[in-house]
Design an enzyme around this catalytic site. Structure first.
Site, PDB file in Angstrom:
ATOM      1  N   THR A 147       3.343   3.259  -7.114  1.00 47.63           N
ATOM      2  CA  THR A 147       3.486   3.734  -5.746  1.00 47.63           C
ATOM      3  C   THR A 147       3.019   5.187  -5.717  1.00 47.63           C
ATOM      4  OG1 THR A 147       5.003   3.895  -3.846  1.00 47.63           O
ATOM      5  CG2 THR A 147       5.873   4.563  -6.000  1.00 47.63           C
TER       6      THR A 147
ATOM      7  N   ILE B 258       0.843  -1.187   0.000  1.00 51.52           N
ATOM      8  CA  ILE B 258       0.000   0.000   0.000  1.00 51.52           C
ATOM      9  C   ILE B 258       0.877   1.236   0.000  1.00 51.52           C
ATOM     10  CG2 ILE B 258      -1.737   1.315   1.275  1.00 51.52           C
ATOM     11  CD1 ILE B 258      -2.871  -1.234   0.234  1.00 51.52           C
ATOM     12  N   CYS B 259       0.667   2.134  -0.963  1.00 50.31           N
ATOM     13  CA  CYS B 259       1.439   3.376  -1.040  1.00 50.31           C
ATOM     14  C   CYS B 259       2.934   3.052  -1.135  1.00 50.31           C
ATOM     15  CB  CYS B 259       1.102   4.259   0.160  1.00 50.31           C
ATOM     16  SG  CYS B 259       1.727   5.948   0.056  1.00 50.31           S
ATOM     17  N   THR B 260       3.740   3.570  -0.231  1.00 46.61           N
ATOM     18  CA  THR B 260       5.178   3.314  -0.283  1.00 46.61           C
ATOM     19  C   THR B 260       5.538   1.931   0.240  1.00 46.61           C
ATOM     20  OG1 THR B 260       5.458   4.394   1.868  1.00 46.61           O
ATOM     21  CG2 THR B 260       5.762   5.756  -0.096  1.00 46.61           C
ATOM     22  N   GLY B 261       4.541   1.151   0.636  1.00 44.41           N
ATOM     23  CA  GLY B 261       4.804  -0.247   0.978  1.00 44.41           C
ATOM     24  C   GLY B 261       5.359  -1.009  -0.207  1.00 44.41           C
TER      25      GLY B 261
END
Length: 313
Positions: A123, A103-106
């Site tokens: 991202t 998720i996102c910068t994950g």
């Protein structure tokens, strides 16, 4: 039962956990506990989010019967890269899990673990270029809400994680269930993964309510031939004053801004529906299909037909 494990690190962003509401309401729609959620970290124990909120986590174990792993991002992945322990864990977990999501910068954590090599990924737009430079073997698509490449799922920033979670629900329980969850969460729409991270309305970012009201009016009436005089009336200004104020606040002329809104609306219809292009052109205010094609080529560099083929692929 489908077990979803959230892998958290110190300084994780709370918005990542907001996606758990999607699975919570999917259980309500299903009428039974289809999803069971678990919060993990490599070391276990309490972790603090970037906001300071503390969450208790269990120690992550590759032997855990987790069907979907969700890796939450941190504020700045360049300053807080994934640890060797996290990477090793994900490499082991990937051999057993049905799918793994960033998720996102994950997504950076998945990249550090080598899971995104030779795959498509996205991202948060602010870090997309850094991801591409740091991991040149990844095909980073910086203008997508989320991307599914085999068992690897990645999303853009913040609210895009909700769209990714809804897509998982759609895959597991069907699209009608996903739409029902979106309605219960009062989400404006269930966005497709190919949709742009950027919104034309956000890009315009007017400073006053009167210009915002005019834009809202335009978006609701794109099918009509909108004139400056009509928009100026919504803002309670003369046409000359409206054009001056509008351009000052948005950096674009009214005509250019309306064209952008038409483009965005047409693109969404092309990506999310099977309407003939003639219908798309008519519903979004273009003179005809040919006119829409000209504007698409100027705005996106591709024709509507090509965009539809790409979306289906």
């Amino acid at each position: 039962m489908h077990h979803v494990g959230y892998l958290l690190t110190e300084g994780f962003q709370v918005m990542g956990l907001a996606t758990q509401a999607v699975f919570e309401y999917a259980n309500k729609v299903a009428g039974h506990e289809f999803y069971r959620l678990h919060n993990y970290s490599v070391g276990g124990g309490e972790l603090a989010s970037s906001l300071g909120m503390r969450v208790t986590t269990a120690k992550a174990a590759a032997t855990a019967s987790i069907d979907t792993w969700v890796v939450c991002g941190v504020g700045n992945p360049l300053e807080s890269p994934a640890s060797a322990e996290e990477c090793a864990f994900l490499q082991r977990a990937a051999k057993k899990a049905r799918r793994i999501a960033g998720i996102c910068t994950g997504g950076f954590v998945l990249a550090e673990a080598g899971l995104l090599a030779r795959r498509r990924a996205t991202t948060h737009w602010a870090f997309a270029r850094a991801m591409q430079e740091r991991f040149p073997d990844i095909q980073v698509e910086d203008d997508r809400i989320y991307i599914v490449d085999g068992p690897l799922w990645t999303s853009a920033g913040m609210t895009a994680g909700l769209d990714l979670a809804l897509a998982m629900v759609g895959k597991d329980l069907g699209e009608e269930a996903a739409r029902s969850v979106a309605r219960k969460l009062v989400m404006h729409q269930h966005r497709a993964g190919g949709q742009s991270q950027h919104s034309e309305m956000l890009e315009l970012a007017p400073k006053t309510d009167r210009i915002q009201d005019a834009l809202n009016y335009a978006r609701r009436n794109l099918k009509r031939a909108l004139t400056v005089e009509e928009l100026a009336e919504q803002a309670n200004l003369s046409a000359r004053q409206f054009t001056r104020v509008f351009t000052s606040e948005t950096g674009q002329s009214p005509a250019k801004a309306i064209e952008g809104l038409r483009l965005e609306a047409a693109r969404l219809m092309i990506e999310q529906s099977r309407h003939p292009l003639e219908v798309v052109a008519r519903e979004t205010g273009f003179r005809d299909r040919r006119h829409m094609r000209e504007v698409f080529l100027r705005g996106f560099g591709v024709a509507p037909q090509s965009m539809r083929r790409e979306g289906r692929a």
